[in-house]
Write a protein that holds these residues in place. Structure first.
Motif, PDB file in Angstrom:
ATOM      1  N   LEU A   6      12.769  18.902  -1.632  1.00  0.00           N
ATOM      2  CA  LEU A   6      11.316  19.040  -1.566  1.00  0.00           C
ATOM      3  C   LEU A   6      10.955  20.512  -1.433  1.00  0.00           C
ATOM      4  O   LEU A   6      11.774  21.318  -0.977  1.00  0.00           O
ATOM      5  N   PRO A   7       9.753  20.913  -1.826  1.00  0.00           N
ATOM      6  CA  PRO A   7       9.402  22.338  -1.841  1.00  0.00           C
ATOM      7  C   PRO A   7       9.461  23.016  -0.476  1.00  0.00           C
ATOM      8  O   PRO A   7       9.737  24.201  -0.394  1.00  0.00           O
ATOM      9  N   ASP A   8       9.193  22.282   0.584  1.00  0.00           N
ATOM     10  CA  ASP A   8       9.151  22.911   1.908  1.00  0.00           C
ATOM     11  C   ASP A   8      10.297  22.504   2.819  1.00  0.00           C
ATOM     12  O   ASP A   8      10.227  22.693   4.034  1.00  0.00           O
ATOM     13  N   GLY A   9      11.366  21.954   2.272  1.00  0.00           N
ATOM     14  CA  GLY A   9      12.512  21.632   3.102  1.00  0.00           C
ATOM     15  C   GLY A   9      13.364  20.529   2.513  1.00  0.00           C
ATOM     16  O   GLY A   9      13.103  20.030   1.420  1.00  0.00           O
ATOM     17  N   SER A  10      14.366  20.150   3.277  1.00  0.00           N
ATOM     18  CA  SER A  10      15.325  19.141   2.835  1.00  0.00           C
ATOM     19  C   SER A  10      14.971  17.773   3.401  1.00  0.00           C
ATOM     20  O   SER A  10      14.653  17.643   4.593  1.00  0.00           O
ATOM     21  N   GLY A  11      15.052  16.768   2.550  1.00  0.00           N
ATOM     22  CA  GLY A  11      14.856  15.393   3.015  1.00  0.00           C
ATOM     23  C   GLY A  11      15.913  14.989   4.022  1.00  0.00           C
ATOM     24  O   GLY A  11      15.653  14.183   4.920  1.00  0.00           O
ATOM     25  N   THR A  52       0.855  -1.177   0.000  1.00  0.00           N
ATOM     26  CA  THR A  52       0.000   0.000   0.000  1.00  0.00           C
ATOM     27  C   THR A  52       0.891   1.226   0.000  1.00  0.00           C
ATOM     28  O   THR A  52       1.776   1.345   0.846  1.00  0.00           O
ATOM     29  N   VAL A  53       0.657   2.120  -0.950  1.00  0.00           N
ATOM     30  CA  VAL A  53       1.497   3.314  -1.083  1.00  0.00           C
ATOM     31  C   VAL A  53       0.686   4.546  -0.714  1.00  0.00           C
ATOM     32  O   VAL A  53      -0.420   4.745  -1.197  1.00  0.00           O
ATOM     33  N   VAL A  54       1.263   5.358   0.166  1.00  0.00           N
ATOM     34  CA  VAL A  54       0.698   6.653   0.518  1.00  0.00           C
ATOM     35  C   VAL A  54       1.679   7.697   0.009  1.00  0.00           C
ATOM     36  O   VAL A  54       2.871   7.610   0.292  1.00  0.00           O
ATOM     37  N   ARG A  55       1.179   8.662  -0.748  1.00  0.00           N
ATOM     38  CA  ARG A  55       2.043   9.675  -1.349  1.00  0.00           C
ATOM     39  C   ARG A  55       1.933  10.993  -0.619  1.00  0.00           C
ATOM     40  O   ARG A  55       0.856  11.378  -0.169  1.00  0.00           O
ATOM     41  N   ALA A  56       3.083  11.672  -0.532  1.00  0.00           N
ATOM     42  CA  ALA A  56       3.131  13.014   0.041  1.00  0.00           C
ATOM     43  C   ALA A  56       4.083  13.834  -0.810  1.00  0.00           C
ATOM     44  O   ALA A  56       5.196  13.396  -1.086  1.00  0.00           O
ATOM     45  N   GLY A  57       3.651  15.021  -1.208  1.00  0.00           N
ATOM     46  CA  GLY A  57       4.480  15.875  -2.037  1.00  0.00           C
ATOM     47  C   GLY A  57       5.296  16.880  -1.257  1.00  0.00           C
ATOM     48  O   GLY A  57       6.154  17.559  -1.807  1.00  0.00           O
ATOM     49  N   THR A  58       5.029  16.962   0.052  1.00  0.00           N
ATOM     50  CA  THR A  58       5.752  17.903   0.916  1.00  0.00           C
ATOM     51  C   THR A  58       6.092  17.213   2.233  1.00  0.00           C
ATOM     52  O   THR A  58       5.513  16.176   2.578  1.00  0.00           O
ATOM     53  N   LEU A  59       7.000  17.824   2.959  1.00  0.00           N
ATOM     54  CA  LEU A  59       7.351  17.282   4.281  1.00  0.00           C
ATOM     55  C   LEU A  59       6.186  17.437   5.250  1.00  0.00           C
ATOM     56  O   LEU A  59       5.962  16.577   6.101  1.00  0.00           O
TER      57      LEU A  59
END
Length: 158
Positions: free
Chosen positions: A53-58, A27-34
Motif C-alpha cells: 500500500l502507498p503508506d505502508g505494509s499490509g 456492505t463494502v467500505v473501501r480504503a486506499g491507504t492504511l
C-alpha cells in the motif's frame, strides 16, 4: 448485513472486490491507504487487505491489528511466494489469496470465515460446571451452591 473493509489501492481490483461482495448482500467500505483503513476499522466485520500500500505494509498493519482486535483478515495480494503466504498467516491472517484471483472464490472465502465467526459467537461460553472451594468448603454446580454434608464434601473433593 456484513460490513467488509477492503484496503486496496488499485481501483480496478477494489471495484471487482466490491462488486463481488455487494452482490452477496455485504456492505463494502473501501480504503486506499492504511490511514483511511484505520478510520473505518471499528465497524468492520472482516478486512480484505493488500500487502503493498502507498503508506505502508499490509503485513505491518495486520501485526498492529492483532494486538488489539480479532477481526478476521484476508490478504489479497500479488505477493505469491511461499514465504509471503506463511508470513501473512503467521501474523494472524485468516486466509491469503493471490492475485490474479477469482472474485467468486474470494466471496466464498469471506462467507466461510463470517460463518465460522458467527458460529463461534453464537456458541455459549460454558464456564466450569463444578467448582469445589476447599478453603471455604463450598461447592457450586452451574452457579448454584450445593448443600453437602462434610462426608459428601470430602468424597467430592477426592
Amino acid at each position: 448485513m456484513s460490513r467488509i473493509l477492503v484496503v486496496e489501492d488499485e481501483p480496478t481490483i477494489a471495484d471487482a472486490v466490491e462488486y463481488a461482495l455487494s452482490t452477496e448482500g455485504m456492505t463494502v467500505v473501501r480504503a486506499g491507504t492504511l490511514h483511511a483503513a484505520r478510520q473505518h476499522l471499528a465497524a468492520a466485520e472482516l478486512v480484505v487487505l493488500d500487502v503493498g500500500l502507498p503508506d505502508g505494509s499490509g503485513f505491518d498493519f495486520c501485526r498492529e491489528l492483532r494486538q488489539s482486535s480479532t477481526v478476521p483478515v484476508i490478504f489479497l495480494t500479488s505477493r505469491a511466494s511461499e514465504v509471503d503466504r506463511v508470513v501473512g498467516l503467521e501474523l494472524g491472517a485468516d486466509d491469503y489469496v493471490v492475485k490474479p484471483f477469482s472474485p467468486r472464490e474470494l466471496s466464498a472465502r469471506v462467507r466461510a470465515i463470517l460463518r465460522r465467526v458467527s458460529a463461534r459467537q453464537a456458541t455459549p461460553q460454558v464456564k466450569e460446571a463444578l467448582i469445589v472451594n476447599e478453603e471455604r468448603r463450598t461447592v457450586t454446580w452451574h452457579g448454584m451452591t450445593l448443600e453437602l454434608t462434610r462426608y459428601e464434601f470430602r468424597l467430592l473433593a477426592v
